[in-house]
Design a protein around this motif. Sequence first.
Motif, short mmCIF file in Angstrom:
data_model
loop_
_atom_site.label_atom_id
_atom_site.label_comp_id
_atom_site.label_asym_id
_atom_site.label_seq_id
_atom_site.Cartn_x
_atom_site.Cartn_y
_atom_site.Cartn_z
N THR A 56 65.90 68.95 24.38
CA THR A 56 65.10 69.39 25.45
C THR A 56 65.73 70.92 26.10
OG1 THR A 56 66.10 67.73 27.01
CG2 THR A 56 64.50 67.30 25.97
N PRO A 57 65.23 71.43 26.81
CA PRO A 57 66.19 72.70 27.72
C PRO A 57 67.28 72.26 28.59
CG PRO A 57 63.68 73.04 27.20
CD PRO A 57 63.96 71.87 26.47
N THR A 58 66.82 70.95 29.27
CA THR A 58 67.57 71.14 29.93
C THR A 58 69.08 70.43 29.79
OG1 THR A 58 66.05 69.95 31.51
CG2 THR A 58 68.74 68.48 31.17
N PHE A 59 69.66 69.79 27.88
CA PHE A 59 69.94 69.90 27.72
C PHE A 59 70.63 70.39 26.93
CE2 PHE A 59 72.90 67.77 23.44
CZ PHE A 59 74.13 67.01 24.11
N GLN A 60 70.37 71.59 26.37
CA GLN A 60 70.96 72.47 25.53
C GLN A 60 71.54 73.84 26.13
OE1 GLN A 60 70.25 73.43 21.85
NE2 GLN A 60 69.66 71.05 22.30
N GLU A 61 70.59 73.78 28.16
CA GLU A 61 70.87 74.57 28.40
C GLU A 61 72.55 74.11 29.17
OE1 GLU A 61 68.12 76.00 31.16
OE2 GLU A 61 66.64 76.81 29.24
N ASP A 62 72.88 73.01 29.01
CA ASP A 62 74.04 72.38 29.62
C ASP A 62 75.12 72.97 28.29
OD1 ASP A 62 75.12 71.10 31.76
OD2 ASP A 62 75.19 69.45 30.42
N ALA B 217 66.42 77.69 25.01
CA ALA B 217 67.60 77.94 26.49
C ALA B 217 68.06 79.38 27.01
CB ALA B 217 68.25 77.11 25.25
#
Length: 207
Positions: free
Chosen positions: A146-152, A166
Amino acid sequence: WIDALPDGADAPTTLEDLTDPIYADQLVVMSPESSSPGLAFLLATVNGTDDWEEYWADLVANGVSVTAGWSDAYYGEFTAGGGDRSIVVSYASSPPAEVIFADPPVDTAPTGVLLDSCFRQIEFAGILAGTEHRAEAEALIDFMLTPTFQEDVPLNMFVFPALETAALPAEFVEFAEIADDPQTIEPAVIEANRDAWVERWVEIVLG
């Protein structure tokens, strides 16, 4: 480490540059037997030089140093850790990290990336065959994409996200360098030759 290069030396831009006597005793690498960046660099030389065995013999003659792992090299022999070697095998995402953790703060990255030497290293997450928690494992993998994880990922792992959409943090946008044409070898070719390449590397470099 740009400011620690020998007097009169510009930053190297090609793999062949690393064999130049002006960079004698400046390069520290990791063993491909025990380090994934070390293996990636070996593969880059297999793919990116005319004769990788002769190339490594030239590096040995030029005073290359070998450590077991990345931390030993980066925080030991490399300039960043107080060592006396200004060139280290690392990641193309190292410059953003060096800016973020600089003390005192800096406005420009103290290191550059030898783009000619970059080998595309892909890190995976998988599910163990036979697990009793298949659904939960699949849910975790789905979340990791997900973008949430990948952007972290970039500011925690200092690697690039797998999700192309991302958003990258500002430090990566400004300071990271990406090779347009990184060194690559087909996975099947690596699988078929890796052990022989590493064994030959040991003979040449470690004697």
